[in-house]
Design a protein around this motif. Structure first.
Motif, mmCIF file in Angstrom:
data_model
loop_
_atom_site.group_PDB
_atom_site.id
_atom_site.type_symbol
_atom_site.label_atom_id
_atom_site.label_comp_id
_atom_site.label_asym_id
_atom_site.label_seq_id
_atom_site.Cartn_x
_atom_site.Cartn_y
_atom_site.Cartn_z
ATOM 1 N N PHE A 156 43.499 20.752 30.744
ATOM 2 C CA PHE A 156 43.445 21.386 29.429
ATOM 3 C C PHE A 156 43.166 20.419 28.281
ATOM 4 O O PHE A 156 42.232 20.637 27.513
ATOM 5 C CB PHE A 156 44.766 22.138 29.140
ATOM 6 N N ALA A 157 43.986 19.383 28.143
ATOM 7 C CA ALA A 157 43.891 18.513 26.964
ATOM 8 C C ALA A 157 42.564 17.750 26.904
ATOM 9 O O ALA A 157 41.896 17.752 25.869
ATOM 10 C CB ALA A 157 45.064 17.536 26.934
ATOM 11 N N GLU A 158 42.184 17.103 27.988
ATOM 12 C CA GLU A 158 40.960 16.301 27.972
ATOM 13 C C GLU A 158 39.702 17.142 27.764
ATOM 14 O O GLU A 158 38.841 16.756 26.965
ATOM 15 C CB GLU A 158 40.873 15.449 29.238
ATOM 16 N N PRO A 159 39.548 18.305 28.435
ATOM 17 C CA PRO A 159 38.371 19.125 28.132
ATOM 18 C C PRO A 159 38.329 19.615 26.682
ATOM 19 O O PRO A 159 37.248 19.708 26.087
ATOM 20 C CB PRO A 159 38.491 20.306 29.101
ATOM 21 N N MET A 160 39.495 19.911 26.092
ATOM 22 C CA MET A 160 39.510 20.356 24.694
ATOM 23 C C MET A 160 39.138 19.224 23.752
ATOM 24 O O MET A 160 38.516 19.455 22.721
ATOM 25 C CB MET A 160 40.889 20.911 24.318
ATOM 26 N N ARG A 161 39.525 18.010 24.104
ATOM 27 C CA ARG A 161 39.205 16.869 23.238
ATOM 28 C C ARG A 161 37.712 16.579 23.221
ATOM 29 O O ARG A 161 37.168 16.193 22.207
ATOM 30 C CB ARG A 161 39.954 15.621 23.706
ATOM 31 N N GLY A 162 37.079 16.699 24.365
ATOM 32 C CA GLY A 162 35.651 16.441 24.437
ATOM 33 C C GLY A 162 35.280 14.984 24.186
ATOM 34 O O GLY A 162 34.157 14.696 23.799
ATOM 35 N N PHE A 163 36.191 14.072 24.412
ATOM 36 C CA PHE A 163 35.920 12.660 24.184
ATOM 37 C C PHE A 163 35.186 12.084 25.374
ATOM 38 O O PHE A 163 35.644 12.181 26.506
ATOM 39 C CB PHE A 163 37.236 11.908 23.944
ATOM 40 N N ASP A 164 34.032 11.468 25.116
ATOM 41 C CA ASP A 164 33.215 10.944 26.204
ATOM 42 C C ASP A 164 33.441 9.453 26.452
ATOM 43 O O ASP A 164 32.782 8.850 27.299
ATOM 44 C CB ASP A 164 31.736 11.211 25.931
ATOM 45 N N GLY A 165 34.356 8.825 25.714
ATOM 46 C CA GLY A 165 34.658 7.415 25.922
ATOM 47 C C GLY A 165 33.741 6.471 25.175
ATOM 48 O O GLY A 165 33.857 5.258 25.318
ATOM 49 N N THR A 166 32.838 7.004 24.367
ATOM 50 C CA THR A 166 31.921 6.143 23.627
ATOM 51 C C THR A 166 32.393 5.967 22.187
ATOM 52 O O THR A 166 33.223 6.731 21.684
ATOM 53 C CB THR A 166 30.496 6.740 23.598
ATOM 54 N N ARG A 167 31.802 5.001 21.540
ATOM 55 C CA ARG A 167 32.108 4.741 20.132
ATOM 56 C C ARG A 167 31.729 5.938 19.266
ATOM 57 O O ARG A 167 32.438 6.272 18.315
ATOM 58 C CB ARG A 167 31.337 3.495 19.708
ATOM 59 N N ALA A 168 30.646 6.582 19.618
ATOM 60 C CA ALA A 168 30.204 7.752 18.853
ATOM 61 C C ALA A 168 31.184 8.920 18.979
ATOM 62 O O ALA A 168 31.277 9.750 18.080
ATOM 63 C CB ALA A 168 28.819 8.193 19.331
ATOM 64 N N GLY A 169 31.919 8.966 20.062
ATOM 65 C CA GLY A 169 32.857 10.058 20.282
ATOM 66 C C GLY A 169 34.224 9.859 19.654
ATOM 67 O O GLY A 169 35.083 10.751 19.729
ATOM 68 N N LEU A 170 34.439 8.699 19.012
ATOM 69 C CA LEU A 170 35.750 8.422 18.421
ATOM 70 C C LEU A 170 36.109 9.404 17.314
ATOM 71 O O LEU A 170 37.255 9.828 17.205
ATOM 72 C CB LEU A 170 35.803 6.997 17.875
ATOM 73 N N ARG A 171 35.154 9.794 16.503
ATOM 74 C CA ARG A 171 35.432 10.757 15.419
ATOM 75 C C ARG A 171 35.816 12.116 15.988
ATOM 76 O O ARG A 171 36.671 12.815 15.458
ATOM 77 C CB ARG A 171 34.238 10.888 14.473
ATOM 78 N N SER A 172 35.173 12.483 17.084
ATOM 79 C CA SER A 172 35.521 13.740 17.749
ATOM 80 C C SER A 172 36.950 13.684 18.285
ATOM 81 O O SER A 172 37.712 14.650 18.151
ATOM 82 C CB SER A 172 34.538 14.005 18.899
ATOM 83 N N VAL A 213 42.731 15.146 17.822
ATOM 84 C CA VAL A 213 44.130 14.724 17.681
ATOM 85 C C VAL A 213 44.707 15.294 16.381
ATOM 86 O O VAL A 213 45.831 15.798 16.361
ATOM 87 C CB VAL A 213 44.246 13.183 17.733
ATOM 88 N N ARG A 214 43.925 15.235 15.308
ATOM 89 C CA ARG A 214 44.395 15.805 14.039
ATOM 90 C C ARG A 214 44.587 17.313 14.157
ATOM 91 O O ARG A 214 45.563 17.859 13.631
ATOM 92 C CB ARG A 214 43.402 15.487 12.922
ATOM 93 N N GLY A 215 43.683 17.988 14.854
ATOM 94 C CA GLY A 215 43.817 19.437 15.057
ATOM 95 C C GLY A 215 45.056 19.783 15.863
ATOM 96 O O GLY A 215 45.796 20.712 15.528
ATOM 97 N N GLY A 216 45.302 19.014 16.922
ATOM 98 C CA GLY A 216 46.498 19.246 17.737
ATOM 99 C C GLY A 216 47.768 18.999 16.951
ATOM 100 O O GLY A 216 48.737 19.770 17.040
#
Length: 157
Positions: free
Chosen positions: A70-86, A91-94
């Protein structure tokens, strides 16, 4: 609340269900209205997280498969620098959703306590602690680890 009374076990069950469903709808509106600085976590808060066992709670979520499913798919973080804002937005939404939901539990537990329903207050507050306060603290713990990286990325851009 008014028909059953705060001591009835159905009241905390209904409240818990309601706040759980309310969370996703609250995350975006609260997050966009709350200043970004409010999500800044002071480094000294790490001591509180350690004392309250937030890391243990996080590992429990890992072992149960909750984060993977649940948590990781909702975050959508791909591990890249570009994905840090996402990741930061997630995290702010949660934190927004869990914080709002826990506030409702705490407020209603306070009302129940001050109207003489101490057992009702306890049963209203306990699910809020497990389902909202600890996840909120976990989001803050993640933000605490994420902040230095976000600060470095911001200075590089």
């Amino acid at each position: 609340w008014f028909v059953l009374g705060p001591d009835n076990p159905l009241v905390p069950l209904m409240l818990t269900s309601w706040t759980w469903m309310l969370g996703p709808g609250v995350a975006g509106p609260v997050m966009t209205r709350v200043p970004r600085q409010w999500f800044r976590v002071p480094p000294r808060e790490r001591v509180l997280h350690t004392l309250l066992g937030v890391g243990v709670f996080g590992r429990l979520l890992d072992r149960s498969g909750w984060n993977r499913r649940f948590a990781e798919p909702m975050r959508g973080f791909d591990g890249t620098r570009a994905g840090l804002r996402s990741l930061e937005g997630s995290v702010r939404g949660g934190a927004s959703a869990h914080g709002t939901s826990f506030s409702i539990h705490a407020l209603l537990a306070g009302v129940a306590l001050f109207t003489g329903h101490s057992w009702g207050a306890l049963w209203i507050l306990l699910p809020g602690i497990v389902l909202h306060l600890y996840p909120l603290l976990l989001q803050r713990s993640i933000m605490l680890r994420l902040q230095p990286t976000l600060d470095r990325v911001a200075t590089c851009d």
